[in-house]
Design an enzyme around this catalytic site. Structure first.
Site, mmCIF file in Angstrom:
data_model
loop_
_atom_site.group_PDB
_atom_site.id
_atom_site.type_symbol
_atom_site.label_atom_id
_atom_site.label_comp_id
_atom_site.label_asym_id
_atom_site.label_seq_id
_atom_site.Cartn_x
_atom_site.Cartn_y
_atom_site.Cartn_z
ATOM 1 N N PHE A 27 -52.942 -80.907 90.925
ATOM 2 C CA PHE A 27 -52.174 -80.115 89.961
ATOM 3 C C PHE A 27 -51.604 -80.907 88.798
ATOM 4 O O PHE A 27 -51.389 -80.371 87.719
ATOM 5 C CB PHE A 27 -51.043 -79.364 90.674
ATOM 6 C CG PHE A 27 -51.566 -78.292 91.574
ATOM 7 C CD1 PHE A 27 -51.929 -77.064 91.063
ATOM 8 C CD2 PHE A 27 -51.733 -78.520 92.931
ATOM 9 C CE1 PHE A 27 -52.436 -76.065 91.868
ATOM 10 C CE2 PHE A 27 -52.247 -77.526 93.758
ATOM 11 C CZ PHE A 27 -52.598 -76.296 93.227
ATOM 12 N N GLU A 161 -45.872 -74.249 64.813
ATOM 13 C CA GLU A 161 -46.026 -72.821 64.499
ATOM 14 C C GLU A 161 -47.330 -72.514 63.784
ATOM 15 O O GLU A 161 -47.552 -71.366 63.412
ATOM 16 C CB GLU A 161 -44.865 -72.364 63.590
ATOM 17 C CG GLU A 161 -43.523 -72.444 64.257
ATOM 18 C CD GLU A 161 -42.394 -71.847 63.430
ATOM 19 O OE1 GLU A 161 -42.644 -71.351 62.318
ATOM 20 O OE2 GLU A 161 -41.258 -71.901 63.917
ATOM 21 N N SER A 182 -47.574 -76.672 69.483
ATOM 22 C CA SER A 182 -47.057 -76.026 70.692
ATOM 23 C C SER A 182 -48.116 -75.075 71.227
ATOM 24 O O SER A 182 -48.797 -74.393 70.454
ATOM 25 C CB SER A 182 -45.786 -75.236 70.377
ATOM 26 O OG SER A 182 -45.468 -74.388 71.466
ATOM 27 N N HIS A 187 -47.683 -68.571 70.967
ATOM 28 C CA HIS A 187 -48.324 -69.327 69.888
ATOM 29 C C HIS A 187 -49.829 -69.040 69.802
ATOM 30 O O HIS A 187 -50.347 -68.222 70.540
ATOM 31 C CB HIS A 187 -48.026 -70.814 70.061
ATOM 32 C CG HIS A 187 -46.563 -71.125 69.832
ATOM 33 N ND1 HIS A 187 -46.131 -72.036 68.900
ATOM 34 C CD2 HIS A 187 -45.442 -70.615 70.390
ATOM 35 C CE1 HIS A 187 -44.807 -72.081 68.912
ATOM 36 N NE2 HIS A 187 -44.367 -71.237 69.814
ATOM 37 N N ASN A 246 -40.647 -88.237 81.450
ATOM 38 C CA ASN A 246 -41.788 -87.605 82.096
ATOM 39 C C ASN A 246 -42.046 -86.306 81.349
ATOM 40 O O ASN A 246 -41.345 -85.316 81.553
ATOM 41 C CB ASN A 246 -41.533 -87.347 83.578
ATOM 42 C CG ASN A 246 -42.775 -86.730 84.227
ATOM 43 O OD1 ASN A 246 -43.742 -86.397 83.535
ATOM 44 N ND2 ASN A 246 -42.761 -86.576 85.534
ATOM 45 N N ARG A 248 -45.265 -85.068 81.193
ATOM 46 C CA ARG A 248 -46.669 -84.791 81.525
ATOM 47 C C ARG A 248 -46.924 -83.297 81.709
ATOM 48 O O ARG A 248 -46.093 -82.582 82.260
ATOM 49 C CB ARG A 248 -47.037 -85.505 82.839
ATOM 50 C CG ARG A 248 -47.211 -86.981 82.680
ATOM 51 C CD ARG A 248 -47.667 -87.608 83.969
ATOM 52 N NE ARG A 248 -46.781 -87.312 85.072
ATOM 53 C CZ ARG A 248 -46.506 -88.159 86.051
ATOM 54 N NH1 ARG A 248 -47.056 -89.354 86.077
ATOM 55 N NH2 ARG A 248 -45.700 -87.826 87.027
#
Ligand SMILES: Cc1ncc(COP(=O)(O)O)c(C=O)c1O
Length: 389
Positions: A27, A161, A182, A187, A246, A248
């Protein structure tokens, strides 16, 4: 809802991609994230792409990397020129790293930074400009790039954006020394949560990669040049070189991103077709100021500012939209200077923020989606017309 602010852009491909990840039992960041990064860099023509957990994380990791890379890293107290309208997490890393912000107003019609005031904002301490293309609409990235090159400044492009937008044929997000994207739900592509940082600077990329995961060396090639590899594998496996985070992403997000990216061009086409209808229906009506396209917008949403020459109250229009089951909200975050959090910032305003205030006080946006919105946009037009009579 009849006309919502956003909707899912996933199909069976994304669900199947997630199921493959679930079946794999792996995962956290791995093969799918790597594949997404490669596809992303190829799609936008950058040397490197680094996936992170959100657009905000991309901004944070990007700013942090600029403090730890290059011959002239950023330093606390350096000045950075920013537009008055953007999302909160465009600004937060700048504050957290001790930069001094110089705010410029936006243009009334594009809603992007007013580049005519750049020289006025420049001091010997200026080190960076943050470019933000608001809601899909390219800001004057060519002007900003030339200004930064002329004065030896870093151009940081928060393109969270505006994925899929272009200026003079060049993708927004690729004008900066660093560009961020993003992939949050609403989005242009969605990986649930997610973000991407792009750069052509290999050192900056490796530094950002280390900062993404604990500031360790594990994800870097031995030849990266940002650390001196040692022989002892025991210590090398947990070797920390930079004050990182972190940030990730999950494999699920990477796998969804691969599928979403394949659909991006088609989704932008549909958004642009919706925009054409919106602009055709609204243009020439003095009561409403809509966003003027600069270059080729990827039309995140449709902004409407009630012309101050007319006396129509925004609440009257909001109430009419509410009754018609049409979603609306403030334009990005409005004028950032009007938020309580500004008290934590070291900042200065260069001139007045008249247009940012206008957008804050009399503006709002309605959604655009990657599907045909003809009935929704036609209804919106009729409701606006009636409410602003
Ligand atoms: C300009 C801008 N920067 C950064 C972000 C943060 O992105 P995310 O929500 O993925 O953290 C957003 C979010 O909408 C944004 O509009």
């Amino acid at each position: 809802m009849f006309y919502d602010l956003a909707s899912s852009s996933w199909g069976s491909e994304e669900i199947e991609a997630m199921q493959r990840v679930i079946a794999s039992g792996m995962f956290t960041m791995g093969e799918n994230v790597r594949r997404f990064e490669e596809d992303f860099a190829r799609k936008f023509g950058t040397k490197h792409a680094l996936m992170v957990s959100s657009g905000s994380a991309a901004n944070l990791v990007g700013v942090a990397a600029l403090f730890h890379a290059g011959k002239r890293p950023l330093q606390r107290g350096d000045e950075v020129i920013v537009p008055a309208i953007s999302w909160a997490t465009t600004y937060y890393p700048l504050q957290q790293y001790g930069l001094r912000l110089k705010f410029l107003d936006v243009e009334r019609d594009t809603l992007n930074i007013d580049v005519s005031k750049l020289e006025q904002a420049l001091t010997p301490r200026t080190r960076m400009v943050v470019a933000v293309s608001i809601l899909g609409n390219p800001c004057a990235l060519d002007v900003l790039r030339a200004f930064c090159d002329r004065h030896g400044l870093v151009l940081f492009e928060d393109n969270c954006e505006s994925m899929g937008a272009t200026l003079n044929g060049k993708p927004c997000g690729t004008f900066g020394d660093i560009g961020t994207f993003s992939t949050f739900f609403s989005h242009h592509i969605s990986t649930m949560e997610g973000g991407v940082l792009v750069t052509d600077d290999t050192e900056l990329y490796h530094v950002a990669k280390s900062i993404r995961a604990h500031g360790w060396t594990r994800d870097l090639p031995k030849s990266s040049g940002v650390f001196e590899p040692k022989e002892d594998d025991f210590y090398e496996a947990y070797r920390f070189i930079l004050p990182g985070y972190n940030a990730r992403p999950l494999e699920l997000s990477g796998a969804i991103g691969v599928e979403q990216l394949k659909k991006l061009d088609r989704m932008i086409e549909t958004r642009r077709a919706n925009a054409k209808l919106f602009v055709d229906l609204m243009k020439g009506d003095e009561r409403f100021i809509i966003q003027r396209e600069n270059g080729s917008s990827s039309w995140f949403a449709f902004t409407i500012i009630l012309n101050p020459k007319m006396k129509t109250e925004r609440t009257k229009v909001m109430n009419a939209l509410k009754r018609a089951d049409i979603g609306y909200r403030i334009i990005t975050g409005g004028n950032f200077l009007r938020h309580d959090v500004i008290k934590y910032f070291d900042y200065e305003c260069v001139g007045e923020m008249r247009n940012a205030d206008l957008a804050h006080d009399r503006g709002f946006f309605v959604g655009n989606h990657p599907r045909d919105l003809r009935p929704q946009i036609e209804r919106l037009r009729a409701v606006l017309d009636e409410a602003a009579r």
